[in-house]
Design an enzyme around this catalytic site. Structure first.
Site, PDB file in Angstrom:
ATOM      1  CE  LYS A 193       0.913 -17.206   1.706  1.00  0.00           C
ATOM      2  NZ  LYS A 193      -0.241 -16.854   2.658  1.00  0.00           N
ATOM      3  CB  THR A 204      -5.820 -20.144   5.138  1.00  0.00           C
ATOM      4  OG1 THR A 204      -5.545 -18.837   5.456  1.00  0.00           O
ATOM      5  CG2 THR A 204      -5.071 -21.105   5.885  1.00  0.00           C
ATOM      6  CB  THR A 417       1.304  -2.860  13.110  1.00  0.00           C
ATOM      7  OG1 THR A 417       1.333  -3.985  14.003  1.00  0.00           O
ATOM      8  CG2 THR A 417      -0.043  -2.196  13.174  1.00  0.00           C
TER       9      THR A 417
END
Length: 417
Positions: A193, A204, A417
């Site tokens: 991923k 990362t 968000t």
């Protein structure tokens, strides 16, 4: 179900190994996997497990970020006991990084929940987390999800596992090859991923490799470190190094050939196949950069040292100005030269040649006569190749990245968000 995300295929020597069309992380003998929605994220799968029927020889490399996440600390500690791993539990949604002593205890509890349910020593269970930094994992949903996860373990659980580890990825990333060692079929599979906060120095991303090869942990660790420098450490998306990222390898040894060492007659065959799996995963991660529309491959040759070749290649592929030029299909070769100049590689400006696709745009450090429309077309492809010949030696290196688009800002402006 999302299709597997693929980069353009690399040149491969089919005489030694075969790339499988429908790869599964569970394909090597002894492995099962599962993935489900435990409630860490609102809707999507968020908890995955790989399990081996025997204690597998294991190896791992970890992020170089100073703020290393708690799950990595716990996994490293366990690996130091005997270099073997029988299960690997991964969650997405919460990174459990920068969470202090409470986060560290959560990581130990995460490991313990899997070890107890599987009846394994805790040090034989690896853990990994990915998601928002600074947020602890909701341990209730995680620990309740582990028994159900174990019940679902199967050879067919590969895709569920691959979906469970995703964050902003657009699809799962898997690759598998098969080869022959001592007359026995050996399988190597990988899943990964990663799409944002990607930068060289093993950061990362999460990558997991399984194989049924027979190999000791120390030999496997040495191979992984060597291959990581050529593959995972040669990708960049945005220049940010994550707190959580790791590559872990598990080798069941169930193919029953003679143990692999550097003296084994088939060592180079295995190394080439292992490198291919790692390189394909790295390219898939680069191709899936957040908002990316193109995979960028930068090949630097003619360097005086290998380190110089790597520095130049990574500087070019990591340059925001180069990345935006690729997005706009603008053959602004000055940005490429600028990146080489600040990379730290030894350079003689009068000897540099730069190509975009097959188009020579700089020759001897000077503008070449070229058809700009052809150069634009070369940049307007799913795979963009930039070549630089430093003209100083024989060392070469290749790095991978992606273009930088408006969508990268949109995705990361609203990540929480």
């Amino acid at each position: 179900m999302d299709s597997t995300l693929c980069a353009e295929p690399l040149q491969e020597n089919a005489h030694y190994y075969t790339k499988i069309a429908n790869p599964m992380i569970t394909s090597p003998r002894g492995f099962t996997a599962a993935g489900l929605h435990a409630g860490i994220k609102r809707k999507r799968k968020d908890l995955g497990l790989i399990c081996c029927e025997v204690p597998a020889a294991a190896a791992a490399v970890y992020t170089t970020n100073a703020f290393q996440a708690a799950p990595l600390m716990v996994t490293q500690e366990g690996m130091e006991v005997e270099g073997r791993m029988q299960a690997l539990l991964v969650n997405s949604g919460k990174a459990n990084a920068c969470t202090g002593e409470a986060g560290l205890q959560d990581a130990y509890q995460m490991r313990e929940s899997a070890a107890v349910a599987l009846g394994l020593p805790e040090h034989q269970v690896g853990i990994a987390s990915t998601g928002v930094i600074g947020e602890r994992i909701p341990m209730g949903p995680l620990t309740r999800g582990v028994p159900e996860l174990i019940e679902q373990l199967s050879k067919e659980g590969s895709d569920d596992f691959c979906h469970a580890i995703l964050t902003t990825d657009t699809g799962i990333k898997t690759v598998e090859v098969r080869l022959t060692i001592d007359g026995k079929e050996v399988r190597i599979s990988g899943a990964a991923k990663g799409s944002g906060m990607i930068h060289p120095n093993m950061a990362t991303m999460l990558a997991f490799v399984t194989t049924d090869a027979v190999i000791e942990p120390s030999v496997l660790q040495g191979l992984l470190r060597e291959v990581t420098d050529e593959t995972y450490n040669m990708i960049t998306v945005d220049g940010d190094s994550s707190t959580n990222d790791m590559v872990a390898v598990m080798a069941s040894g169930l193919s029953n050939h003679q143990p692999l060492t550097r003296e084994h007659t088939d060592w180079l065959v295995f190394k080439d196949a292992f490198t291919f799996v790692s390189q394909e995963l790295a390219r898939m991660i680069a191709r899936d950069g957040e908002g990316a529309t193109r995979l960028v491959e930068v090949e630097v040759k003619g360097a005086s040292t290998l380190e110089g070749a790597r520095q130049a290649a990574k500087a070019i592929v990591g340059s925001s100005l180069v990345k935006t030029a690729v997005y706009g299909a603008d053959p602004n070769w000055g940005r490429i030269l600028s990146a080489v100049g600040y990379s730290g590689a030894a350079v003689n400006p009068a000897q540099i040649q730069v190509t975009i696709g097959e188009v020579i745009v700089v020759d001897g450090g000077q503008p070449a006569l070229y058809d700009e429309e052809l150069a634009r077309r070369a940049l307007d492809q799913p795979l963009v190749h930039i070549g630089v010949d430093l003209g100083l030696g024989t060392a070469s290196a290749t790095a991978w990245g992606c273009d930088l688009t408006y969508d990268y800002v949109r995705i990361n402006a609203s990540y929480r968000t």
